[in-house]
Design a protein around this motif. Structure first.
Motif, PDB file in Angstrom:
ATOM      1  N   LEU A  40      12.008   5.508  13.186  1.00 31.93           N
ATOM      2  CA  LEU A  40      12.722   5.609  14.462  1.00 31.93           C
ATOM      3  C   LEU A  40      14.091   4.950  14.379  1.00 31.93           C
ATOM      4  CD1 LEU A  40      10.073   4.655  17.199  1.00 31.93           C
ATOM      5  CD2 LEU A  40      10.603   6.914  16.274  1.00 31.93           C
ATOM      6  N   SER A  41      14.953   5.326  15.295  1.00 34.73           N
ATOM      7  CA  SER A  41      16.277   4.734  15.383  1.00 34.73           C
ATOM      8  C   SER A  41      16.144   3.228  15.636  1.00 34.73           C
ATOM      9  CB  SER A  41      16.996   5.411  16.555  1.00 34.73           C
ATOM     10  OG  SER A  41      18.332   5.077  16.516  1.00 34.73           O
ATOM     11  N   GLY A  42      16.946   2.454  14.916  1.00 38.15           N
ATOM     12  CA  GLY A  42      16.939   1.003  15.132  1.00 38.15           C
ATOM     13  C   GLY A  42      15.964   0.241  14.248  1.00 38.15           C
ATOM     14  N   GLY A  43      15.244   0.942  13.396  1.00 37.43           N
ATOM     15  CA  GLY A  43      14.252   0.279  12.536  1.00 37.43           C
ATOM     16  C   GLY A  43      14.865  -0.533  11.413  1.00 37.43           C
ATOM     17  N   GLY A  44      16.099  -0.176  11.031  1.00 35.35           N
ATOM     18  CA  GLY A  44      16.773  -0.936   9.979  1.00 35.35           C
ATOM     19  C   GLY A  44      16.982  -0.154   8.689  1.00 35.35           C
ATOM     20  N   ASP A  76      19.208   7.776   3.415  1.00 37.22           N
ATOM     21  CA  ASP A  76      18.900   7.092   4.679  1.00 37.22           C
ATOM     22  C   ASP A  76      19.076   8.143   5.783  1.00 37.22           C
ATOM     23  OD1 ASP A  76      19.327   5.657   7.099  1.00 37.22           O
ATOM     24  OD2 ASP A  76      21.306   4.944   6.440  1.00 37.22           O
ATOM     25  N   LEU A  77      17.959   8.563   6.366  1.00 36.78           N
ATOM     26  CA  LEU A  77      18.009   9.642   7.361  1.00 36.78           C
ATOM     27  C   LEU A  77      18.124   9.084   8.775  1.00 36.78           C
ATOM     28  CD1 LEU A  77      15.317  11.600   5.519  1.00 36.78           C
ATOM     29  CD2 LEU A  77      17.431  12.674   6.266  1.00 36.78           C
ATOM     30  N   PRO A  78      18.940   9.719   9.628  1.00 37.35           N
ATOM     31  CA  PRO A  78      19.072   9.214  10.998  1.00 37.35           C
ATOM     32  C   PRO A  78      17.741   9.309  11.750  1.00 37.35           C
ATOM     33  CG  PRO A  78      20.579  11.070  10.581  1.00 37.35           C
ATOM     34  CD  PRO A  78      19.690  10.954   9.399  1.00 37.35           C
ATOM     35  N   GLY A  79      17.457   8.306  12.566  1.00 37.64           N
ATOM     36  CA  GLY A  79      16.178   8.278  13.274  1.00 37.64           C
ATOM     37  C   GLY A  79      16.183   9.045  14.588  1.00 37.64           C
ATOM     38  N   VAL A 105      10.793  -9.156   9.792  1.00 34.18           N
ATOM     39  CA  VAL A 105       9.852 -10.274   9.854  1.00 34.18           C
ATOM     40  C   VAL A 105      10.551 -11.640   9.759  1.00 34.18           C
ATOM     41  CG1 VAL A 105       7.844  -8.962   9.033  1.00 34.18           C
ATOM     42  CG2 VAL A 105       9.305 -10.143   7.374  1.00 34.18           C
ATOM     43  N   ASP A 106      11.886 -11.616   9.681  1.00 35.41           N
ATOM     44  CA  ASP A 106      12.630 -12.895   9.743  1.00 35.41           C
ATOM     45  C   ASP A 106      12.501 -13.509  11.129  1.00 35.41           C
ATOM     46  OD1 ASP A 106      15.447 -11.702  11.107  1.00 35.41           O
ATOM     47  OD2 ASP A 106      14.420 -10.335   9.777  1.00 35.41           O
ATOM     48  N   LYS A 107      12.185 -12.717  12.126  1.00 38.25           N
ATOM     49  CA  LYS A 107      12.034 -13.227  13.499  1.00 38.25           C
ATOM     50  C   LYS A 107      10.578 -13.644  13.724  1.00 38.25           C
ATOM     51  CE  LYS A 107      16.115 -12.177  15.390  1.00 38.25           C
ATOM     52  NZ  LYS A 107      17.164 -13.091  15.057  1.00 38.25           N
ATOM     53  N   ALA A 148      15.034  -6.574   6.043  1.00 36.06           N
ATOM     54  CA  ALA A 148      16.170  -5.918   5.379  1.00 36.06           C
ATOM     55  C   ALA A 148      17.410  -6.781   5.495  1.00 36.06           C
ATOM     56  CB  ALA A 148      16.388  -4.546   5.993  1.00 36.06           C
ATOM     57  N   ILE A 149      17.565  -7.404   6.658  1.00 36.67           N
ATOM     58  CA  ILE A 149      18.797  -8.147   6.904  1.00 36.67           C
ATOM     59  C   ILE A 149      18.936  -9.373   6.008  1.00 36.67           C
ATOM     60  CG2 ILE A 149      18.394  -9.879   8.750  1.00 36.67           C
ATOM     61  CD1 ILE A 149      20.512  -7.830  10.234  1.00 36.67           C
ATOM     62  N   SER A 150      17.807 -10.009   5.694  1.00 36.01           N
ATOM     63  CA  SER A 150      17.929 -11.211   4.873  1.00 36.01           C
ATOM     64  C   SER A 150      17.597 -10.931   3.404  1.00 36.01           C
ATOM     65  CB  SER A 150      17.040 -12.322   5.435  1.00 36.01           C
ATOM     66  OG  SER A 150      15.713 -11.889   5.416  1.00 36.01           O
TER      67      SER A 150
HETATM   68  N1  LIG Z   1      16.377  -9.424  12.715  1.00 35.59           N
HETATM   69  C1  LIG Z   1      16.555  -8.338  11.995  1.00 35.59           C
HETATM   70  N2  LIG Z   1      17.332  -7.328  12.434  1.00 35.59           N
HETATM   71  C2  LIG Z   1      17.478  -6.240  11.653  1.00 35.59           C
HETATM   72  C3  LIG Z   1      16.847  -6.125  10.393  1.00 35.59           C
HETATM   73  N3  LIG Z   1      17.176  -4.929   9.862  1.00 35.59           N
HETATM   74  C4  LIG Z   1      17.975  -4.315  10.752  1.00 35.59           C
HETATM   75  N4  LIG Z   1      18.179  -5.107  11.830  1.00 35.59           N
HETATM   76  C5  LIG Z   1      18.994  -4.795  13.008  1.00 35.59           C
HETATM   77  O1  LIG Z   1      18.457  -3.644  13.640  1.00 35.59           O
HETATM   78  C6  LIG Z   1      19.516  -2.846  14.164  1.00 35.59           C
HETATM   79  C7  LIG Z   1      19.386  -1.414  13.667  1.00 35.59           C
HETATM   80  O2  LIG Z   1      19.591  -1.364  12.271  1.00 35.59           O
HETATM   81  P1  LIG Z   1      20.031  -0.012  11.530  1.00 35.59           P
HETATM   82  O3  LIG Z   1      19.935  -0.252  10.068  1.00 35.59           O
HETATM   83  O4  LIG Z   1      21.322   0.476  12.050  1.00 35.59           O
HETATM   84  O5  LIG Z   1      18.877   0.974  12.030  1.00 35.59           O
HETATM   85  P2  LIG Z   1      18.587   2.483  11.589  1.00 35.59           P
HETATM   86  O6  LIG Z   1      17.144   2.562  11.270  1.00 35.59           O
HETATM   87  O7  LIG Z   1      19.540   2.907  10.532  1.00 35.59           O
HETATM   88  O8  LIG Z   1      18.857   3.291  12.938  1.00 35.59           O
HETATM   89  P3  LIG Z   1      19.406   4.809  13.114  1.00 35.59           P
HETATM   90  O9  LIG Z   1      20.592   4.982  12.234  1.00 35.59           O
HETATM   91  O10 LIG Z   1      19.746   4.912  14.569  1.00 35.59           O
HETATM   92  O11 LIG Z   1      18.267   5.711  12.746  1.00 35.59           O
HETATM   93  C8  LIG Z   1      20.839  -3.512  13.761  1.00 35.59           C
HETATM   94  O12 LIG Z   1      21.312  -4.265  14.841  1.00 35.59           O
HETATM   95  C9  LIG Z   1      20.422  -4.406  12.619  1.00 35.59           C
HETATM   96  O13 LIG Z   1      21.240  -5.548  12.529  1.00 35.59           O
HETATM   97  C10 LIG Z   1      16.032  -7.234   9.934  1.00 35.59           C
HETATM   98  O14 LIG Z   1      15.441  -7.238   8.858  1.00 35.59           O
HETATM   99  N5  LIG Z   1      15.932  -8.276  10.797  1.00 35.59           N
END
Ligand SMILES: Nc1nc2c(ncn2[C@@H]2O[C@H](COP(=O)(O)OP(=O)(O)OP(=O)(O)O)[C@@H](O)[C@H]2O)c(=O)[nH]1
Ligand SMILES: [Mg+2]
Length: 245
Positions: free
Chosen positions: A49-53, A100-103, A164-166, A227-229
């Protein structure tokens, strides 16, 4: 008279043996050419889904940094590269092709374009915002798991519980159980719609038993990541297992 008859029969036999050999050789050549032509699946798809990272994970895999502040993707984002974690082996190992496919729901059909080349699917789940989206997440996952190519090619799926960093992130066991429950419900409702369509659709799991991912023909595993960390070692391992150097 008898001798000429025998000669005639022998030459006829020779003719058929020659034709047979020629036929078998052509079939073999045809099979070899087809096998050589068929490109080996070497693509890893990031879906969810969109926003998954997915986009954050893509850059983390490629550059080892997260490119903070990504906006929702409108196009597939693809590249072939040696994983950042393996950069010391650059030149010696095979790059991987990652898409990386759009959600966004309207852009999801793009998945079908890339499935024929898929060696593996990484399905991202937002472990923070999971509960309100558990149903839609399960619906999307159900669609992926019932794609004819996923089943036919037994494409392995890694479900990644991201963020899972949160501390408020749900555990992967919780997410796995919820998804299995939701898919179980979907399975019942979708097969109930029309008996005529069932013949064409893949049915998941084992009839009469609650659905679990272990019942899938393809390998479906669950892990967690941030993913972020950069806590993505299970994802990297999955990718390397699917696309051998
Ligand atoms: N805390 C946290 N936030 C994350 C993590 N990964 C991604 N995010 C946040 O989640 C939001 C969405 O991340 P994206 O990578 O743009 O999500 P996406 O899956 O590509 O979304 P679409 O392109 O809309 O399909 C951003 O604000 C990121 O900073 C993570 O591991 N931890
Ligand atoms: Mg994106």
């Amino acid at each position: 008279m008898e001798a000429s008859m025998q000669q005639f029969l022998e030459s006829g036999l020779e003719f058929y043996v020659t034709i047979g050999i020629l036929l078998v050789t052509s079939i073999l050549i045809f099979i070899v050419i087809r096998t050589l032509r068929r490109k080996k699946a070497d693509t890893i798809l990031l879906v969810g889904l969109s926003g998954g990272g997915k986009t954050v994970l893509f850059y983390q895999l490629r550059d080892g940094s997260s490119h903070q502040g990504t906006v929702t993707s409108m196009e597939p984002n693809e590249d072939s590269f040696v994983l950042h974690s393996e950069s010391s082996k650059k030149g010696k190992i095979k790059p991987v092709h990652i898409v990386d496919l759009p959600g966004h729901s309207r852009l999801r059909p793009k998945l079908d374009e890339f499935l024929p080349q898929a060696a593996g699917i990484v399905f991202l789940v937002d472990a923070l915002d999971f509960l309100p989206n558990s149903r839609v997440t399960a619906e999307y996952l159900y669609d992926v798991l019932t794609k004819a190519l996923v089943v036919k090619n037994k494409i392995p799926v890694l479900i990644v519980c991201n963020k899972v960093d949160k501390v408020t992130a749900h555990s992967m066991d919780f997410i796995r159980k919820q998804l299995e429950k939701e898919i179980d419900k979907l399975r019942a409702s979708r097969t109930g719609i029309s008996d005529a369509d069932i013949a064409h659709e893949v049915t998941l799991g084992v009839a009469g038993q609650p659905f679990t991912f272990s019942q899938c023909i393809n390998k479906v595993t669950v892990t967690e990541a941030s993913a972020i960390s950069g806590k993505i070692s299970d994802v990297e391992h999955f990718i390397r297992e699917r696309v051998m150097p």
